[in-house]
Design a protein around this motif. Structure first.
Motif, PDB file in Angstrom:
ATOM      1  N   PHE A  20     -10.838   0.178  -3.305  1.00  0.00           N
ATOM      2  CA  PHE A  20      -9.440   0.530  -3.074  1.00  0.00           C
ATOM      3  C   PHE A  20      -8.481  -0.650  -3.228  1.00  0.00           C
TER       4      PHE A  20
ATOM      5  N   ALA B  27      -6.012   8.120   0.211  1.00  0.00           N
ATOM      6  CA  ALA B  27      -5.775   7.399  -1.053  1.00  0.00           C
ATOM      7  C   ALA B  27      -6.346   8.180  -2.228  1.00  0.00           C
TER       8      ALA B  27
ATOM      9  N   VAL C 277      -0.701   6.495   2.256  1.00  0.00           N
ATOM     10  CA  VAL C 277      -1.968   5.908   2.687  1.00  0.00           C
ATOM     11  C   VAL C 277      -1.780   5.161   4.010  1.00  0.00           C
TER      12      VAL C 277
ATOM     13  N   THR D 219       0.851  -1.191   0.000  1.00  0.00           N
ATOM     14  CA  THR D 219       0.000   0.000   0.000  1.00  0.00           C
ATOM     15  C   THR D 219       0.892   1.248   0.000  1.00  0.00           C
ATOM     16  N   PRO D 220       0.589   2.263  -0.817  1.00  0.00           N
ATOM     17  CA  PRO D 220       1.419   3.472  -0.842  1.00  0.00           C
ATOM     18  C   PRO D 220       1.668   4.027   0.556  1.00  0.00           C
TER      19      PRO D 220
ATOM     20  N   THR E  62      -6.626  -0.810  -7.065  1.00  0.00           N
ATOM     21  CA  THR E  62      -5.947   0.417  -7.469  1.00  0.00           C
ATOM     22  C   THR E  62      -4.834   0.813  -6.504  1.00  0.00           C
ATOM     23  N   TYR E  63      -5.110   0.682  -5.197  1.00  0.00           N
ATOM     24  CA  TYR E  63      -4.166   1.174  -4.185  1.00  0.00           C
ATOM     25  C   TYR E  63      -3.479   0.045  -3.420  1.00  0.00           C
TER      26      TYR E  63
ATOM     27  N   VAL F 173       0.126   4.921  -7.876  1.00  0.00           N
ATOM     28  CA  VAL F 173      -0.887   4.262  -8.713  1.00  0.00           C
ATOM     29  C   VAL F 173      -0.408   4.221 -10.160  1.00  0.00           C
TER      30      VAL F 173
ATOM     31  N   GLN G 142      -0.959  10.509  -6.320  1.00  0.00           N
ATOM     32  CA  GLN G 142      -1.364   9.355  -7.132  1.00  0.00           C
ATOM     33  C   GLN G 142      -0.191   8.733  -7.899  1.00  0.00           C
TER      34      GLN G 142
END
Length: 382
Positions: A227, A273, A42, A38-39, A230-231, A281, A278
């Motif tokens: 989520f 997120a 986030v 996960t980024p 994408t995330y 992503v 971004q």
């Protein structure tokens, strides 16, 4: 309970883990889960939310902060005006599938759904006593819907049409013209649409287009997004549905009766997120595209395999009819003899026979090794 299906991916994962415990080397291409973390922004937002006390019950429909953020995101990306009272936050994407079918389908009602497709569609239709009506996604049509076939399948009993783009398991994408044709076929009939758009940010060619964007269809569409894909937030368990306010109220009551609410700290991470940086992503999407290109090229070099270029998601869906093996048989032997875990096309419905699904959510090194293992196995056994 006998009518309830399952997801084969988790069964294959269990078999693969058992082989690993025996000392076998297994490359996991069975689970539809990003292999990225996960980024960081986030994760940090989630940690901060925990420290700030976002550890209590929230509203069943979701925290106002996230519902407003989702409304703004959907308004921007789908080109329709969405307000927060049209958004319901749920733990993952599946509750929206479950709630939609519970809400609209009585015994004997018909639901048209893509096949091969996400297995939970058919499972839930059967569970509530509905009649599943599969519409075949055919390779020669690039796994898009045949609108004439859709027209022939609609009856007086049809209450719901499910569409999924980008699509699991084929990676197919319905373009704007196809969506407009689907909307025209449905016309003004009393039919709802469940539009599963969980892979909407993972498109490699073209742009995502939602049936919710078609004039007259916003009030007749339940949009599912989230989520997880994408995330890379699969374990956070967070998705959402967008629908007209009266339906959102019903879905909220279903949330109250089933889950109470989605975890508050994960929702605060969801705000970050959608509103935050971004760039991760974009990087993940570019990596999936690179992997897709490598795997498709590799598949097309393997005896008995042929593979179209998917335009979205992170799956490839090669045709394996020339191997002379059934999908289930070939998936089993590739796991047991080649050490590559994948899924039989029939895990996604009867029209998946003759295909395998491979997830590209793994490193390029592992994907290349998987192609080599499969190629070596086919040279010896085909």
């Amino acid at each position: 309970m006998s009518r309830l299906g399952t997801e084969t991916a988790f069964e294959v994962l269990a078999k693969a883990r058992a082989l690993e415990r025996q000392g076998r080397s297994i490359i996991h291409l069975e689970i539809g889960e990003p292999d990225f973390d996960t980024p960081a922004n986030v994760v940090e937002a989630g940690v901060n939310a925990l420290h700030k006390g976002w550890t209590h019950y929230g509203p069943s429909a979701g925290l106002p902060e996230l519902r407003q953020t989702v409304a703004e995101e959907v308004s921007r990306t789908r080109g329709v005006e969405v307000s927060s009272d049209e958004v319901v936050i749920v733990p993952g994407g599946k509750p929206i599938i479950f709630f939609s079918i519970l809400s609209f389908i009585d015994t004997g009602d018909e639901v048209i759904y893509p096949n091969p497709g996400f297995p939970i569609y058919e499972s839930m239709i059967r569970y509530v006593g509905g009649q599943p009506v599969p519409i075949a996604l055919r390779e020669e049509k690039d796994f898009g819907l045949d609108v004439e076939e859709l027209k022939s399948l609609i009856s007086d009993r049809t209450k719901l049409v499910i569409i999924n783009s980008p699509q699991n398991p084929t990676g197919g994408v319905l373009d704007k013209q196809q969506i407009l044709e689907i909307a025209e076929i449905i016309g003004d009939r009393n039919i709802m649409v469940l539009s599963d758009e969980i892979y909407s940010r993972l498109i490699f060619e073209g742009k995502h287009f939602s049936i919710m964007s078609v004039p007259g269809f916003k009030d007749r569409t339940i949009l599912l997004d989230g989520f997880s894909k994408t995330y890379a937030m699969t374990g956070w368990r967070m998705g959402y549905g967008v629908m007209r306010p009266d339906l959102a109220a019903h879905f909220t009551r279903l949330m109250t009766n089933s889950n109470s609410c989605t975890a508050s700290f994960t929702q605060m991470a969801g705000v970050e997120a959608l509103r935050g940086d971004q760039s991760q992503v974009t990087k993940m999407c570019a990596a999936f595209q690179q992997r897709r290109d490598v795997v498709v090229a590799g598949m097309n070099r393997i005896k008995g395999f042929s593979c179209r270029m998917p335009r979205g998601a992170f799956y490839v869906f090669p045709n394996i009819t020339q191997t002379g093996r059934s999908s289930r048989e070939l998936a089993d032997v590739l796991l047991e003899q080649a050490g590559v875990a994948c899924l039989a096309g029939t895990s996604f419905g009867e029209f998946g026979e003759g295909y395998l699904r491979f997830s590209t959510a793994n490193s390029l090194e592992n994907l290349n090794e998987a192609m080599n293992r499969i190629e070596q196995w086919t040279k010896k056994n085909l």
